[in-house]
Design a protein around this motif. Structure first.
Motif, PDB file in Angstrom:
ATOM      1  N   ARG A  12       0.694  -1.256   0.012  1.00  0.00           N
ATOM      2  CA  ARG A  12      -0.057   0.187   0.040  1.00  0.00           C
ATOM      3  C   ARG A  12       0.755   1.237   0.027  1.00  0.00           C
ATOM      4  O   ARG A  12       0.457   2.456   0.586  1.00  0.00           O
ATOM      5  N   ARG A  15      -0.991   4.356  -1.364  1.00  0.00           N
ATOM      6  CA  ARG A  15      -1.722   4.906  -0.563  1.00  0.00           C
ATOM      7  C   ARG A  15      -1.329   5.837   0.573  1.00  0.00           C
ATOM      8  O   ARG A  15      -1.523   6.804   0.954  1.00  0.00           O
ATOM      9  N   ASP A  18       0.204   9.137  -0.459  1.00  0.00           N
ATOM     10  CA  ASP A  18      -1.113  10.291  -0.772  1.00  0.00           C
ATOM     11  C   ASP A  18      -1.666  10.431   0.704  1.00  0.00           C
ATOM     12  O   ASP A  18      -1.615  11.782   0.739  1.00  0.00           O
ATOM     13  N   LYS A  19      -1.471   9.552   1.621  1.00  0.00           N
ATOM     14  CA  LYS A  19      -1.819  10.012   3.037  1.00  0.00           C
ATOM     15  C   LYS A  19      -0.618  11.183   3.595  1.00  0.00           C
ATOM     16  O   LYS A  19      -1.026  12.028   4.320  1.00  0.00           O
TER      17      LYS A  19
END
Length: 79
Positions: A12, A15, A18-19
């Motif tokens: 991941r 993701r 992006d976080k």
């Protein structure tokens, strides 16, 4: 701040990035006894260029001689 292992972060990673970019909170990934931190890098603004002659000094050779003489007589002068 989140702490993850490499095996949990790998599937991941997109993701997680992006976080980090959205919230600004860094993420720490552990591999054995070593750690890596994912955080956003902000590119600094470039230093503006000065026009030609900006640093030109209008000093005479006598002023240079005086500055050199004072520096030579300075008590904290390195040898």
């Amino acid at each position: 701040m989140d702490y993850l292992t490499v095996s949990t972060a790998k599937p991941r990673l997109g993701r997680l990035l992006d976080k980090v970019l959205d919230k600004g909170d860094p993420i720490v990934i552990r591999r054995g006894n070593r750690f890596v931190q994912l955080s956003e890098y902000v590119v600094p603004e470039p230093i503006p260029l000065r026009p030609p002659g900006f640093f030109a000094v209008a000093e005479s050779p006598a002023e240079y001689d005086r500055a050199n003489r004072l520096a030579a007589e300075s008590p904290g002068r390195p040898e």
